[in-house]
Design a protein around this motif. Structure first.
Motif, mmCIF file in Angstrom:
data_model
loop_
_atom_site.group_PDB
_atom_site.id
_atom_site.type_symbol
_atom_site.label_atom_id
_atom_site.label_comp_id
_atom_site.label_asym_id
_atom_site.label_seq_id
_atom_site.Cartn_x
_atom_site.Cartn_y
_atom_site.Cartn_z
ATOM 1 N N GLU A 73 21.452 69.202 15.583
ATOM 2 C CA GLU A 73 22.483 68.169 15.696
ATOM 3 C C GLU A 73 21.836 66.806 15.504
ATOM 4 O O GLU A 73 20.699 66.577 15.930
ATOM 5 N N SER B 266 24.031 69.467 22.703
ATOM 6 C CA SER B 266 24.436 68.103 22.357
ATOM 7 C C SER B 266 23.808 67.086 23.301
ATOM 8 O O SER B 266 23.467 65.974 22.890
ATOM 9 N N CYS B 267 23.665 67.452 24.591
ATOM 10 C CA CYS B 267 23.006 66.551 25.535
ATOM 11 C C CYS B 267 21.555 66.325 25.142
ATOM 12 O O CYS B 267 20.997 65.254 25.378
ATOM 13 N N THR C 97 20.076 66.345 22.115
ATOM 14 C CA THR C 97 19.724 65.753 20.833
ATOM 15 C C THR C 97 19.563 64.262 20.950
ATOM 16 O O THR C 97 20.378 63.567 21.530
ATOM 17 N N HIS C 98 18.537 63.550 20.465
ATOM 18 C CA HIS C 98 18.240 62.172 20.238
ATOM 19 C C HIS C 98 18.078 61.937 18.819
ATOM 20 O O HIS C 98 17.285 62.315 18.228
ATOM 21 N N ARG D 152 21.979 61.256 18.988
ATOM 22 C CA ARG D 152 23.202 60.659 19.518
ATOM 23 C C ARG D 152 23.061 59.154 19.752
ATOM 24 O O ARG D 152 24.065 58.446 19.851
ATOM 25 N N ILE E 58 28.245 61.373 27.098
ATOM 26 C CA ILE E 58 27.183 62.221 26.562
ATOM 27 C C ILE E 58 27.588 63.684 26.648
ATOM 28 O O ILE E 58 27.262 64.487 25.771
#
Length: 448
Positions: free
Chosen positions: A41, A435-436, A438-439, A44, A65
């Motif tokens: 992903e 999803s939390c 991913t950076h 974010r 988030i």
């Protein structure tokens, strides 16, 4: 397919996890040579979004988030901002925050246990198929989740991305008679939660052992949820007491780094692989479980938490999650029973220059925030380290071991479908929130 001695297995997406990722396995002969959990992903950029914002904004921004555990992000953000500003929130306001967090634990754990994880153990493709022959169990899970959502809606204004949380407390606090109707619902939830523990304890669990260091907050006298000090049990610690360090030293111990195959950072704890989440919390805080939850743990075969028992089988993490639902329900009932409305919904948090640190226990594990503020409250730096990113290396290790154990077994040769299912099960043990981090899961297996 087979091509020139290389066997490749592909799954376009992993069902029943939050987010998207892929897994690459390379098997040489009967040996797993490489395991890569690839989180693909896109970054974010929430930390970048926060830079330049006012000090009152992080609770609302960070809640976005995650749609499953927004309270964890809000509470960690509030604690970090309040720490930077030299403010402590205690008394009834702190109790209400813990009550809100209990609602999130109930709904998030229940969602994972019933809708995502239980089908693995019962040979069902998903919860819809499970409901065809275990309708009563699925209805029980839905009731539990609704009880958690009711707490979130009452205190947070809505069950997803709550809007009633602010630094210093809440925009509005409920009167005692607004909370009392939740008591009967929570009493039913307690029975459903205890039955959930009995239900999952009877599942057939593969033999497995995780030898990661265990990392969680420790809050002597009570099971850590919204407060605590970072504590570590080393994998080779021989049952010794957890080692603690002050929260401001977090980044001296937890070091993040980038790997080529993932958009999520991976982490080490004092240079070692580690695991955060229910197994770590149970090992570090089990002696402070509510008596009802502790009895449920003993009856489920988890050992006696009052003597420091730990669960080292990652496949049995579903049992620990169920015990934590019992704990959250009992804690919610206790808080409501003793609740008195605070004289004001929030304490003032005037800005000041400084750096603040906050950490709480999201359902999936320890969540850390750090913010730097100017004198007028403008954020100049934000750092957020979520549990799934911290667990990525441990997850890869558990997958590799599960596959290797199957390859070493005396059973029939493993086919592609069985191998893919085993990989998914091993990953879902940790309830990863991709999803939390991913950076999920696209699986590729090479056989040589």
């Amino acid at each position: 397919m087979n091509h020139r001695g290389t066997r490749v297995l592909r799954l376009d997406a992993l069902a029943r996890v939050e987010g998207e990722a892929s897994l690459h396995l390379r098997v040489e002969g009967d040996t797993v040579a490489e395991t890569r959990l690839r989180i693909y992903e896109p970054p974010r950029f929430f930390e970048a979004f926060l830079t330049g914002r006012g000090h009152t904004e992080p609770p609302d921004i960070t809640a976005r988030i995650c749609g499953i555990c927004p309270v964890a992000y809000q509470m960690s953000a509030c604690r970090a901002i309040e720490d930077a500003c030299g403010v402590t929130v205690d008394g009834p306001l702190a109790d209400l925050r813990r009550l809100l967090y209990c609602g999130e634990w109930i709904e998030s754990h229940t969602l994972h246990v019933y809708l995502l994880h239980a089908p693995d153990f019962l040979g069902r493709a998903d919860v819809v198929e499970l409901a065809r022959d275990q309708r009563a169990a699925v209805e029980r899970g839905l009731r539990l989740k609704q009880a958690g959502n009711a707490l979130l809606e009452q205190l947070g204004g809505r069950p997803i991305h709550p809007v009633n949380v602010r630094i210093g407390g809440f925009y509005r606090t409920p009167a005692p008679d607004e909370l009392r109707p939740l008591t009967e619902r929570l009493r039913q939830a307690r029975e459903d939660a205890l039955e959930t523990v009995r239900w999952v304890a009877a599942f057939d669990f593969p033999d497995a052992v995780c030898d990661h260091d265990l990392f969680a907050l420790r809050d002597p006298g009570r099971y850590a949820i919204d407060t605590g000090t970072p504590a570590v049990i080393a994998a080779d610690g021989n049952g010794g007491a957890p080692r603690e360090f002050p929260l401001p030293e977090f980044e001296q111990h937890v070091r993040e780094g980038q790997v080529p195959h993932s958009t999520a950072l991976t982490a080490t704890l004092d240079g070692r692989r580690y695991l955060t989440g229910p197994l770590a919390r149970y090992a570090i805080n089990g002696r402070w479980l509510h008596p009802v939850a502790a009895e449920a743990a003993r009856d489920a075969g988890l050992g006696d938490p009052l003597t420091g028992a730990l669960c080292d089988n990652p496949f049995r993490s579903i049992v620990v999650r169920a015990v934590e639902v019992v704990q959250a329900v009992e804690e919610a009932l206790r808080i409501i029973d003793g609740y008195e409305r605070p004289p004001r919904p929030a304490v003032e948090v005037p800005p000041r220059q400084g750096v603040g640190f906050g950490a709480t226990e999201a359902p999936r594990g320890l969540l850390y925030h750090r913010y730097a503020l100017t004198g007028d409250g403008t954020l100049t730096e934000a750092r957020i380290i979520p549990p799934t990113a911290q667990n990525q290396t441990a997850i890869e290790t558990d997958v590799r071991r599960a596959v290797q154990a199957r390859l070493d077994s005396a059973g029939p040769a493993v086919d592609d479908e069985e191998l893919a299912h085993l990989c998914e099960r091993a990953i879902r043990n940790h309830d990863p929130c991709i999803s939390c981090a991913t950076h999920f899961l696209d699986v590729t297996v090479e056989r040589r």
